[in-house]
Design an enzyme around this catalytic site. Structure first.
Site, PDB file in Angstrom:
ATOM      1  N   TYR A 130       0.806  -1.217   0.000  1.00 45.54           N
ATOM      2  CA  TYR A 130       0.000   0.000   0.000  1.00 45.54           C
ATOM      3  C   TYR A 130       0.842   1.270   0.000  1.00 45.54           C
ATOM      4  O   TYR A 130       0.522   2.239  -0.695  1.00 45.54           O
ATOM      5  CB  TYR A 130      -0.948  -0.003   1.201  1.00 45.54           C
ATOM      6  CG  TYR A 130      -2.210  -0.812   0.987  1.00 45.54           C
ATOM      7  CD1 TYR A 130      -2.871  -0.809  -0.232  1.00 45.54           C
ATOM      8  CD2 TYR A 130      -2.756  -1.566   2.024  1.00 45.54           C
ATOM      9  CE1 TYR A 130      -4.034  -1.542  -0.431  1.00 45.54           C
ATOM     10  CE2 TYR A 130      -3.924  -2.306   1.840  1.00 45.54           C
ATOM     11  CZ  TYR A 130      -4.554  -2.283   0.610  1.00 45.54           C
ATOM     12  OH  TYR A 130      -5.710  -3.013   0.424  1.00 45.54           O
ATOM     13  N   ALA A 178      -9.419  -8.509  -3.268  1.00 45.36           N
ATOM     14  CA  ALA A 178      -8.716  -9.173  -2.162  1.00 45.36           C
ATOM     15  C   ALA A 178      -9.270  -8.770  -0.800  1.00 45.36           C
ATOM     16  O   ALA A 178      -9.582  -9.624   0.040  1.00 45.36           O
ATOM     17  CB  ALA A 178      -7.223  -8.866  -2.239  1.00 45.36           C
ATOM     18  N   GLU A 179      -9.407  -7.466  -0.572  1.00 45.61           N
ATOM     19  CA  GLU A 179      -9.882  -7.014   0.741  1.00 45.61           C
ATOM     20  C   GLU A 179     -11.333  -7.423   0.977  1.00 45.61           C
ATOM     21  O   GLU A 179     -11.710  -7.787   2.097  1.00 45.61           O
ATOM     22  CB  GLU A 179      -9.728  -5.497   0.884  1.00 45.61           C
ATOM     23  CG  GLU A 179      -8.297  -4.975   0.800  1.00 45.61           C
ATOM     24  CD  GLU A 179      -7.444  -5.346   2.011  1.00 45.61           C
ATOM     25  OE1 GLU A 179      -7.871  -6.183   2.835  1.00 45.61           O
ATOM     26  OE2 GLU A 179      -6.334  -4.796   2.127  1.00 45.61           O
ATOM     27  N   ALA A 180     -12.142  -7.375  -0.068  1.00 44.19           N
ATOM     28  CA  ALA A 180     -13.543  -7.795   0.069  1.00 44.19           C
ATOM     29  C   ALA A 180     -13.648  -9.281   0.367  1.00 44.19           C
ATOM     30  O   ALA A 180     -14.586  -9.722   1.044  1.00 44.19           O
ATOM     31  CB  ALA A 180     -14.319  -7.451  -1.202  1.00 44.19           C
TER      32      ALA A 180
END
EC number: 3.2.2.22
Length: 277
Positions: A130, A178-180
């Site tokens: 990030y 990915a985060e979901a």
């Protein structure tokens, strides 16, 4: 000359007809189709069983089995195929036609040996964490809107590889996929943004940053009567800081869907994992 032309064509066809494990198309999409895609992505990740009914990702994998592929299509049908590391749901790179783009990091370089074979490899000028992506984008995640329109734009940007906008596009795609898959809450936040773009909530950013810490403490709680050895502080959907201390928290029972395997990823946990995606 004819034989040479046939060889080039064969390489192009092989590289551009990669079969994905999961697919999502924005054309005709809905909350149902998106949730199915996220569910399919979770199922495509092999596991080491469960911890408190949460899928525990593999501690390691080798060769091509370390990666799963997902194809994302924009509203116009233009598609990219993304390579995902099954041990941590990190995106390694993507393919468009006969050209593949990989992050500038050792794990992505390894991935390039096993996925998108026969493609022309382009190494991106940044890694996939990030901090590096935000620096390249010139914006932090809190300032980059999410939603189906944003996903459409991100896919288009990567399809045409607009180098000036690619980093921000990756930030959208990572959070939308990915985060979901890691958190039910983030999946729901994307669904709320089907018809509009809106910056992520503070709770979304907090969960993204604390996934590794939550994963570790949930696993350690198995030998500590369900209590975290070190509390994890997150921001809730009301913007309030909340200390998570045990496995009865709704973050554990209703939200987190995947756990980064602590036992075989000790070195990764010792790093600033919150900076990774």
């Amino acid at each position: 000359m004819k034989r040479f032309t046939v060889l080039i064509l064969a390489i192009f066809v092989a590289a551009s007809t990669v079969e994905a494990d999961v697919r999502f198309s924005l054309s005709g999409s809905s909350s149902t189709s998106y949730s199915k895609f996220i569910g399919d992505l979770r199922k495509a990740l092999p596991s080491n069983g469960t911890v408190y009914n949460i899928t525990l990702l593999l501690s390691s994998a080798s060769g091509a089995s370390r990666y799963t592929l997902m194809t994302l299509s924009n509203y116009d049908g233009k598609a990219i195929t993304v390579a995902v590391d099954v041990t941590n749901v990190y995106i390694m790179g993507y393919l468009v036609n006969s050209t593949s783009y990989f992050f500038n990091e050792s794990d992505a370089k390894l991935a390039s040996q096993y996925v998108f074979k026969g493609s022309t490899i382009v190494t991106l000028p940044y890694s996939g964490n990030y901090e590096k992506l935000q620096t390249a984008a010139g914006k932090i995640r809190e300032k980059i809107p999410l939603g189906f329109p944003a996903l459409d734009s991100a896919i288009t940007t990567l399809f045409h590889y607009d180098s000036t906008a690619a980093a921000a596009a990756f930030l959208v795609i990572i959070q939308t996929t990915a985060e979901a898959s890691r958190f039910k809450y983030i999946e729901g936040q994307i669904i709320e943004r089907i018809s509009k773009n809106q910056v992520p909530s503070l709770a979304t950013i907090s969960l993204e940053n604390e996934w590794s810490a939550l994963s570790k403490q949930i696993q350690l709680a198995q030998t500590n009567n369900g209590t975290f050895k070190t509390p994890v502080v997150i921001t809730d959907d009301k913007g309030q800081r909340v200390e998570i201390t045990n496995v009865t928290s709704k973050v554990v029972t209703k939200n987190i869907q995947l756990l980064l395997n602590y036992k075989q990823n000790v070195a990764a946990f010792d790093e600033d994992v919150s900076a990774k995606h």
